[in-house]
Write a protein that holds these residues in place. Structure first.
Motif, PDB file in Angstrom:
ATOM      1  N   ASP A  25      37.022  40.140  66.864  1.00 51.14           N
ATOM      2  CA  ASP A  25      36.456  38.888  67.353  1.00 51.14           C
ATOM      3  C   ASP A  25      36.446  37.809  66.273  1.00 51.14           C
ATOM      4  OD1 ASP A  25      36.019  40.185  69.721  1.00 51.14           O
ATOM      5  OD2 ASP A  25      33.937  40.678  69.264  1.00 51.14           O
ATOM      6  N   VAL A  26      36.123  38.196  65.043  1.00 52.17           N
ATOM      7  CA  VAL A  26      36.028  37.229  63.956  1.00 52.17           C
ATOM      8  C   VAL A  26      37.366  37.178  63.225  1.00 52.17           C
ATOM      9  CG1 VAL A  26      34.811  36.630  61.843  1.00 52.17           C
ATOM     10  CG2 VAL A  26      33.589  37.755  63.705  1.00 52.17           C
ATOM     11  N   ARG A  27      37.971  35.992  63.234  1.00 57.62           N
ATOM     12  CA  ARG A  27      39.275  35.812  62.594  1.00 57.62           C
ATOM     13  C   ARG A  27      39.241  34.571  61.724  1.00 57.62           C
ATOM     14  NH1 ARG A  27      44.305  37.579  65.610  1.00 57.62           N
ATOM     15  NH2 ARG A  27      45.015  35.892  64.306  1.00 57.62           N
ATOM     16  N   PRO A  28      40.049  34.560  60.681  1.00 54.62           N
ATOM     17  CA  PRO A  28      40.148  33.345  59.863  1.00 54.62           C
ATOM     18  C   PRO A  28      40.790  32.215  60.674  1.00 54.62           C
ATOM     19  CG  PRO A  28      41.233  35.215  58.793  1.00 54.62           C
ATOM     20  CD  PRO A  28      40.831  35.644  60.162  1.00 54.62           C
ATOM     21  N   PRO A  29      40.666  30.994  60.192  1.00 57.55           N
ATOM     22  CA  PRO A  29      41.322  29.869  60.872  1.00 57.55           C
ATOM     23  C   PRO A  29      42.841  30.088  60.949  1.00 57.55           C
ATOM     24  CG  PRO A  29      39.811  29.074  59.193  1.00 57.55           C
ATOM     25  CD  PRO A  29      39.877  30.556  59.048  1.00 57.55           C
ATOM     26  N   LEU A  30      43.434  29.505  61.957  1.00 60.89           N
ATOM     27  CA  LEU A  30      44.865  29.677  62.194  1.00 60.89           C
ATOM     28  C   LEU A  30      45.694  29.262  60.982  1.00 60.89           C
ATOM     29  CD1 LEU A  30      47.109  30.463  64.142  1.00 60.89           C
ATOM     30  CD2 LEU A  30      47.090  28.110  64.990  1.00 60.89           C
ATOM     31  N   ILE A  73      39.191  32.729  49.275  1.00 57.57           N
ATOM     32  CA  ILE A  73      37.926  32.230  48.721  1.00 57.57           C
ATOM     33  C   ILE A  73      37.091  31.511  49.780  1.00 57.57           C
ATOM     34  CG2 ILE A  73      36.950  30.599  47.058  1.00 57.57           C
ATOM     35  CD1 ILE A  73      39.139  31.452  45.139  1.00 57.57           C
ATOM     36  N   GLY A  74      37.739  30.930  50.754  1.00 60.39           N
ATOM     37  CA  GLY A  74      37.016  30.234  51.819  1.00 60.39           C
ATOM     38  C   GLY A  74      36.069  31.138  52.588  1.00 60.39           C
ATOM     39  N   ALA A  75      36.317  32.437  52.589  1.00 62.04           N
ATOM     40  CA  ALA A  75      35.443  33.375  53.303  1.00 62.04           C
ATOM     41  C   ALA A  75      34.033  33.364  52.734  1.00 62.04           C
ATOM     42  CB  ALA A  75      36.027  34.784  53.242  1.00 62.04           C
ATOM     43  N   PHE A  76      33.880  33.053  51.469  1.00 59.10           N
ATOM     44  CA  PHE A  76      32.552  33.025  50.851  1.00 59.10           C
ATOM     45  C   PHE A  76      31.722  31.838  51.323  1.00 59.10           C
ATOM     46  CE2 PHE A  76      35.040  35.514  47.801  1.00 59.10           C
ATOM     47  CZ  PHE A  76      34.256  36.658  47.783  1.00 59.10           C
ATOM     48  N   PHE A  77      32.371  30.844  51.911  1.00 57.95           N
ATOM     49  CA  PHE A  77      31.679  29.657  52.393  1.00 57.95           C
ATOM     50  C   PHE A  77      31.519  29.651  53.903  1.00 57.95           C
ATOM     51  CE2 PHE A  77      33.879  28.583  48.443  1.00 57.95           C
ATOM     52  CZ  PHE A  77      32.784  28.215  47.675  1.00 57.95           C
ATOM     53  N   ASP A  78      31.946  30.711  54.562  1.00 55.87           N
ATOM     54  CA  ASP A  78      31.863  30.824  56.014  1.00 55.87           C
ATOM     55  C   ASP A  78      30.739  31.798  56.378  1.00 55.87           C
ATOM     56  OD1 ASP A  78      32.253  30.902  58.724  1.00 55.87           O
ATOM     57  OD2 ASP A  78      34.253  31.814  58.637  1.00 55.87           O
ATOM     58  N   ASP A  79      29.714  31.286  57.037  1.00 53.54           N
ATOM     59  CA  ASP A  79      28.579  32.136  57.412  1.00 53.54           C
ATOM     60  C   ASP A  79      28.957  33.200  58.434  1.00 53.54           C
ATOM     61  OD1 ASP A  79      26.948  30.700  55.717  1.00 53.54           O
ATOM     62  OD2 ASP A  79      26.312  29.293  57.283  1.00 53.54           O
ATOM     63  N   ALA A  80      30.022  32.986  59.182  1.00 53.75           N
ATOM     64  CA  ALA A  80      30.432  33.948  60.208  1.00 53.75           C
ATOM     65  C   ALA A  80      31.298  35.074  59.647  1.00 53.75           C
ATOM     66  CB  ALA A  80      31.195  33.220  61.316  1.00 53.75           C
ATOM     67  N   ALA A  81      31.677  34.979  58.375  1.00 49.68           N
ATOM     68  CA  ALA A  81      32.542  36.014  57.787  1.00 49.68           C
ATOM     69  C   ALA A  81      31.743  37.307  57.616  1.00 49.68           C
ATOM     70  CB  ALA A  81      33.078  35.548  56.443  1.00 49.68           C
ATOM     71  N   PRO A  82      32.259  38.409  58.138  1.00 52.77           N
ATOM     72  CA  PRO A  82      31.549  39.684  57.989  1.00 52.77           C
ATOM     73  C   PRO A  82      31.578  40.165  56.538  1.00 52.77           C
ATOM     74  CG  PRO A  82      33.648  40.002  59.108  1.00 52.77           C
ATOM     75  CD  PRO A  82      33.473  38.527  58.913  1.00 52.77           C
ATOM     76  N   ALA A  84      32.396  42.998  55.368  1.00 53.38           N
ATOM     77  CA  ALA A  84      33.617  43.744  55.050  1.00 53.38           C
ATOM     78  C   ALA A  84      34.745  42.798  54.633  1.00 53.38           C
ATOM     79  CB  ALA A  84      34.052  44.583  56.242  1.00 53.38           C
ATOM     80  N   ALA A  85      34.787  41.631  55.241  1.00 56.78           N
ATOM     81  CA  ALA A  85      35.817  40.652  54.877  1.00 56.78           C
ATOM     82  C   ALA A  85      35.586  40.156  53.455  1.00 56.78           C
ATOM     83  CB  ALA A  85      35.817  39.489  55.849  1.00 56.78           C
ATOM     84  N   LEU A  86      34.341  39.947  53.093  1.00 56.19           N
ATOM     85  CA  LEU A  86      34.028  39.490  51.736  1.00 56.19           C
ATOM     86  C   LEU A  86      34.408  40.550  50.696  1.00 56.19           C
ATOM     87  CD1 LEU A  86      30.586  37.770  52.384  1.00 56.19           C
ATOM     88  CD2 LEU A  86      32.846  36.717  52.243  1.00 56.19           C
ATOM     89  N   VAL A  87      34.128  41.810  51.032  1.00 52.23           N
ATOM     90  CA  VAL A  87      34.518  42.901  50.131  1.00 52.23           C
ATOM     91  C   VAL A  87      36.043  42.945  50.007  1.00 52.23           C
ATOM     92  CG1 VAL A  87      34.543  45.413  49.843  1.00 52.23           C
ATOM     93  CG2 VAL A  87      32.440  44.258  50.550  1.00 52.23           C
ATOM     94  N   GLY A  88      36.733  42.778  51.121  1.00 53.94           N
ATOM     95  CA  GLY A  88      38.190  42.770  51.102  1.00 53.94           C
ATOM     96  C   GLY A  88      38.752  41.645  50.250  1.00 53.94           C
ATOM     97  N   VAL A  91      38.260  42.575  46.574  1.00 53.38           N
ATOM     98  CA  VAL A  91      39.238  43.597  46.182  1.00 53.38           C
ATOM     99  C   VAL A  91      40.619  42.959  46.016  1.00 53.38           C
ATOM    100  CG1 VAL A  91      40.449  45.679  46.967  1.00 53.38           C
ATOM    101  CG2 VAL A  91      37.957  45.522  47.160  1.00 53.38           C
ATOM    102  N   ALA A  92      41.006  42.084  46.937  1.00 47.62           N
ATOM    103  CA  ALA A  92      42.306  41.422  46.844  1.00 47.62           C
ATOM    104  C   ALA A  92      42.378  40.525  45.609  1.00 47.62           C
ATOM    105  CB  ALA A  92      42.575  40.608  48.109  1.00 47.62           C
ATOM    106  N   LEU A  93      41.291  39.831  45.296  1.00 46.91           N
ATOM    107  CA  LEU A  93      41.275  38.985  44.104  1.00 46.91           C
ATOM    108  C   LEU A  93      41.431  39.817  42.828  1.00 46.91           C
ATOM    109  CD1 LEU A  93      38.448  36.454  45.018  1.00 46.91           C
ATOM    110  CD2 LEU A  93      40.843  35.902  44.610  1.00 46.91           C
ATOM    111  N   VAL A  94      40.723  40.927  42.768  1.00 48.83           N
ATOM    112  CA  VAL A  94      40.810  41.794  41.585  1.00 48.83           C
ATOM    113  C   VAL A  94      42.206  42.388  41.458  1.00 48.83           C
ATOM    114  CG1 VAL A  94      39.949  43.946  40.566  1.00 48.83           C
ATOM    115  CG2 VAL A  94      38.338  42.278  41.498  1.00 48.83           C
ATOM    116  N   LEU A  95      42.756  42.889  42.569  1.00 49.77           N
ATOM    117  CA  LEU A  95      44.100  43.463  42.525  1.00 49.77           C
ATOM    118  C   LEU A  95      45.150  42.416  42.156  1.00 49.77           C
ATOM    119  CD1 LEU A  95      44.096  45.911  45.563  1.00 49.77           C
ATOM    120  CD2 LEU A  95      44.174  46.490  43.130  1.00 49.77           C
ATOM    121  N   THR A  96      44.972  41.204  42.656  1.00 45.76           N
ATOM    122  CA  THR A  96      45.901  40.131  42.306  1.00 45.76           C
ATOM    123  C   THR A  96      45.825  39.820  40.818  1.00 45.76           C
ATOM    124  OG1 THR A  96      45.747  39.173  44.522  1.00 45.76           O
ATOM    125  CG2 THR A  96      46.545  37.733  42.760  1.00 45.76           C
TER     126      THR A  96
END
Length: 116
Positions: A25-30, A73-82, A84-88, A91-96
């Protein structure tokens, strides 16, 4: 170290492609989905020449992965972001960051001498 960095980048690019598929149900912007998809495809296209030692392709891989990481990074400013998405995203930032650190020495490799 270069091979490890490229493998991490390949996995992150594949995650970009999978992340563009509808999954909940919760998806990032197009725009973020499309940009992530395009950056993932760019990374995958540049991986083969980068694997063979092409430094320009390696630079494309590094830049496309860095831009993709910044999209999250925009996920940290979105109140609707779950959560799990923030953890993801973390993890992606660290791996990058790890992949870029592993690939930078290959970008600084010895330059070819000009032909005489």
């Amino acid at each position: 170290m270069r091979i490890t960095g490229l493998v991490i980048c390949a996995l992150l690019a594949l995650l970009d492609l999978v992340g563009s598929l509808p999954m909940g149900d919760v998806r990032p912007p197009l725009g973020v989905l499309v940009a992530g998809l395009v950056l993932g495809l760019i990374t995958l296209a540049a991986l083969v020449p980068a694997w063979r030692g092409n430094r320009r392709a390696l630079l494309v891989v590094v830049v496309s992965r860095a831009l993709s990481a910044l999209l999250g990074i925009g996920a940290f400013f979105d109140d609707a972001a779950p959560g799990a998405a923030l953890v993801g995203v973390v993890v992606a930032l660290v791996l990058t960051a790890v992949a870029v650190v592993l690939l930078v020495p290959a970008l600084r490799g010895a330059r070819a001498e000009p032909a005489r």
